[in-house]
Scaffold this motif. Structure first.
Motif, PDB file in Angstrom:
ATOM      1  N   PHE A  44      35.410  26.905  50.127  1.00  0.00           N
ATOM      2  CA  PHE A  44      34.490  28.016  50.933  1.00  0.00           C
ATOM      3  C   PHE A  44      34.294  29.095  50.026  1.00  0.00           C
ATOM      4  N   LEU A  45      35.559  29.605  49.469  1.00  0.00           N
ATOM      5  CA  LEU A  45      35.494  30.772  48.813  1.00  0.00           C
ATOM      6  C   LEU A  45      35.113  30.679  47.325  1.00  0.00           C
ATOM      7  N   MET A  46      34.838  31.605  46.412  1.00  0.00           N
ATOM      8  CA  MET A  46      34.623  31.804  45.129  1.00  0.00           C
ATOM      9  C   MET A  46      35.659  31.011  44.150  1.00  0.00           C
ATOM     10  N   SER A  47      35.233  30.074  43.269  1.00  0.00           N
ATOM     11  CA  SER A  47      36.191  29.514  42.386  1.00  0.00           C
ATOM     12  C   SER A  47      36.901  30.725  41.319  1.00  0.00           C
ATOM     13  N   GLN A  48      37.986  30.225  40.839  1.00  0.00           N
ATOM     14  CA  GLN A  48      38.425  31.330  39.811  1.00  0.00           C
ATOM     15  C   GLN A  48      37.444  31.441  38.731  1.00  0.00           C
ATOM     16  N   ARG A  49      36.829  30.420  38.098  1.00  0.00           N
ATOM     17  CA  ARG A  49      36.077  30.395  36.915  1.00  0.00           C
ATOM     18  C   ARG A  49      34.749  31.081  37.392  1.00  0.00           C
ATOM     19  N   GLU A  50      34.358  31.113  38.577  1.00  0.00           N
ATOM     20  CA  GLU A  50      33.173  32.180  39.020  1.00  0.00           C
ATOM     21  C   GLU A  50      33.435  33.439  38.905  1.00  0.00           C
ATOM     22  N   LEU A  51      34.969  33.741  39.526  1.00  0.00           N
ATOM     23  CA  LEU A  51      35.357  34.997  39.568  1.00  0.00           C
ATOM     24  C   LEU A  51      35.308  35.813  38.148  1.00  0.00           C
ATOM     25  N   ALA A  52      35.833  34.883  37.275  1.00  0.00           N
ATOM     26  CA  ALA A  52      36.140  35.339  35.860  1.00  0.00           C
ATOM     27  C   ALA A  52      34.844  35.605  35.252  1.00  0.00           C
TER      28      ALA A  52
ATOM     29  N   TRP B  38      31.654  36.482  36.832  1.00  0.00           N
ATOM     30  CA  TRP B  38      31.084  37.673  37.261  1.00  0.00           C
ATOM     31  C   TRP B  38      31.909  38.961  36.969  1.00  0.00           C
ATOM     32  N   ALA B  39      33.190  38.938  36.699  1.00  0.00           N
ATOM     33  CA  ALA B  39      33.926  39.947  36.336  1.00  0.00           C
ATOM     34  C   ALA B  39      33.602  40.498  34.868  1.00  0.00           C
ATOM     35  N   GLU B  40      33.411  39.365  33.975  1.00  0.00           N
ATOM     36  CA  GLU B  40      33.137  39.726  32.570  1.00  0.00           C
ATOM     37  C   GLU B  40      31.584  40.436  32.525  1.00  0.00           C
ATOM     38  N   ARG B  41      30.818  39.625  33.305  1.00  0.00           N
ATOM     39  CA  ARG B  41      29.266  40.488  33.323  1.00  0.00           C
ATOM     40  C   ARG B  41      29.292  41.660  33.956  1.00  0.00           C
ATOM     41  N   LEU B  42      29.872  41.933  34.995  1.00  0.00           N
ATOM     42  CA  LEU B  42      30.062  43.330  35.476  1.00  0.00           C
ATOM     43  C   LEU B  42      30.717  44.335  34.680  1.00  0.00           C
ATOM     44  N   ALA B  43      31.636  43.863  33.952  1.00  0.00           N
ATOM     45  CA  ALA B  43      32.262  44.772  33.224  1.00  0.00           C
ATOM     46  C   ALA B  43      31.500  45.358  31.984  1.00  0.00           C
ATOM     47  N   ALA B  44      30.659  44.575  31.765  1.00  0.00           N
ATOM     48  CA  ALA B  44      29.708  44.939  30.367  1.00  0.00           C
ATOM     49  C   ALA B  44      28.954  46.314  30.939  1.00  0.00           C
ATOM     50  N   ASP B  45      28.748  47.012  29.671  1.00  0.00           N
ATOM     51  CA  ASP B  45      27.962  48.238  29.896  1.00  0.00           C
ATOM     52  C   ASP B  45      26.630  48.047  30.485  1.00  0.00           C
ATOM     53  N   ASP B  46      26.124  47.142  29.971  1.00  0.00           N
ATOM     54  CA  ASP B  46      24.467  46.828  30.079  1.00  0.00           C
ATOM     55  C   ASP B  46      24.295  45.658  30.952  1.00  0.00           C
ATOM     56  N   TRP B  47      23.954  45.892  32.087  1.00  0.00           N
ATOM     57  CA  TRP B  47      23.984  44.606  33.058  1.00  0.00           C
ATOM     58  C   TRP B  47      22.537  44.067  32.718  1.00  0.00           C
ATOM     59  N   GLY B  48      22.609  42.766  32.946  1.00  0.00           N
ATOM     60  CA  GLY B  48      21.406  41.789  32.284  1.00  0.00           C
ATOM     61  C   GLY B  48      20.518  41.462  33.484  1.00  0.00           C
ATOM     62  N   ARG B  49      19.433  40.934  32.969  1.00  0.00           N
ATOM     63  CA  ARG B  49      18.599  40.464  34.104  1.00  0.00           C
ATOM     64  C   ARG B  49      19.102  39.520  35.149  1.00  0.00           C
ATOM     65  N   GLN B  50      19.979  38.747  34.615  1.00  0.00           N
ATOM     66  CA  GLN B  50      20.559  37.692  35.519  1.00  0.00           C
ATOM     67  C   GLN B  50      21.414  38.496  36.516  1.00  0.00           C
TER      68      GLN B  50
ATOM     69  N   ALA C  70      28.996  37.949  46.249  1.00  0.00           N
ATOM     70  CA  ALA C  70      30.242  37.017  46.613  1.00  0.00           C
ATOM     71  C   ALA C  70      31.370  37.656  45.879  1.00  0.00           C
ATOM     72  N   TYR C  71      31.109  38.076  44.432  1.00  0.00           N
ATOM     73  CA  TYR C  71      32.359  38.524  43.717  1.00  0.00           C
ATOM     74  C   TYR C  71      32.875  39.774  44.240  1.00  0.00           C
ATOM     75  N   TRP C  72      32.163  40.647  44.734  1.00  0.00           N
ATOM     76  CA  TRP C  72      32.410  41.888  45.271  1.00  0.00           C
ATOM     77  C   TRP C  72      33.198  41.697  46.665  1.00  0.00           C
ATOM     78  N   ILE C  73      32.869  40.756  47.299  1.00  0.00           N
ATOM     79  CA  ILE C  73      33.495  40.312  48.730  1.00  0.00           C
ATOM     80  C   ILE C  73      34.798  39.672  48.597  1.00  0.00           C
ATOM     81  N   ASN C  74      34.695  38.774  47.647  1.00  0.00           N
ATOM     82  CA  ASN C  74      35.787  37.980  47.181  1.00  0.00           C
ATOM     83  C   ASN C  74      37.028  38.941  46.583  1.00  0.00           C
ATOM     84  N   THR C  75      36.480  39.830  45.964  1.00  0.00           N
ATOM     85  CA  THR C  75      37.599  40.796  45.178  1.00  0.00           C
ATOM     86  C   THR C  75      38.145  41.859  46.344  1.00  0.00           C
ATOM     87  N   THR C  76      37.245  42.166  47.456  1.00  0.00           N
ATOM     88  CA  THR C  76      37.507  43.213  48.168  1.00  0.00           C
ATOM     89  C   THR C  76      38.345  42.638  49.483  1.00  0.00           C
ATOM     90  N   VAL C  77      37.930  41.950  50.178  1.00  0.00           N
ATOM     91  CA  VAL C  77      38.475  41.224  51.419  1.00  0.00           C
ATOM     92  C   VAL C  77      39.578  40.326  51.167  1.00  0.00           C
TER      93      VAL C  77
END
Length: 128
Positions: free
Chosen positions: A4-12, A14-26, A98-105
């Protein structure tokens, strides 16, 4: 973690994409889609609860002037389930929101909530 929750692969991912300085269109599309689908689904759930619980129905009527009769609850349930097909994954299993929710709650709170709300999406009915 449950399915029901985000997989570890999906978490990794989005963590990598959000850590980048320039967020992409995706990333921006994921934010917009996640917030839009999640908010619409939660609004449908609130309307459904408003149809079924008389004190909430009266409060909605006094605030907005809109009366929600209980007998439209079946139609609202169907709409909620259709919207939930996109809303549940946007909140719990894929994307930036979902990444933000899964890492916060904590998972001990999030997993039962995701499991309970899964039945407000037609996809959850097939898990029975």
């Amino acid at each position: 973690m449950s399915d029901f929750l985000m997989s570890q692969r999906e978490l990794a991912k989005w963590a990598e994409r959000l850590a980048a300085d320039d967020w992409g269109r995706q990333t921006w599309e994921s934010i917009a889609l996640g917030v839009g689908c999640g908010a619409l689904w939660l609004l449908c759930i609130l309307v459904l609860v408003g149809c079924l619980v008389p004190p909430i129905r009266r409060r909605i009527h006094s605030w907005t002037g809109i009366y929600l009769p209980w007998n439209i609850a079946i139609a609202v349930l169907i709409i909620t389930n259709l919207v939930g097909i996109m809303g549940h994954p946007a909140i719990f299993s894929s994307g930036v929101v979902a990444y933000w929710i899964n890492t916060t709650v904590p998972a001990s709170v999030l997993e039962p909530l995701a499991e309970a709300l899964d039945f407000l999406a037609f996809a959850g009915w097939f898990r029975l």
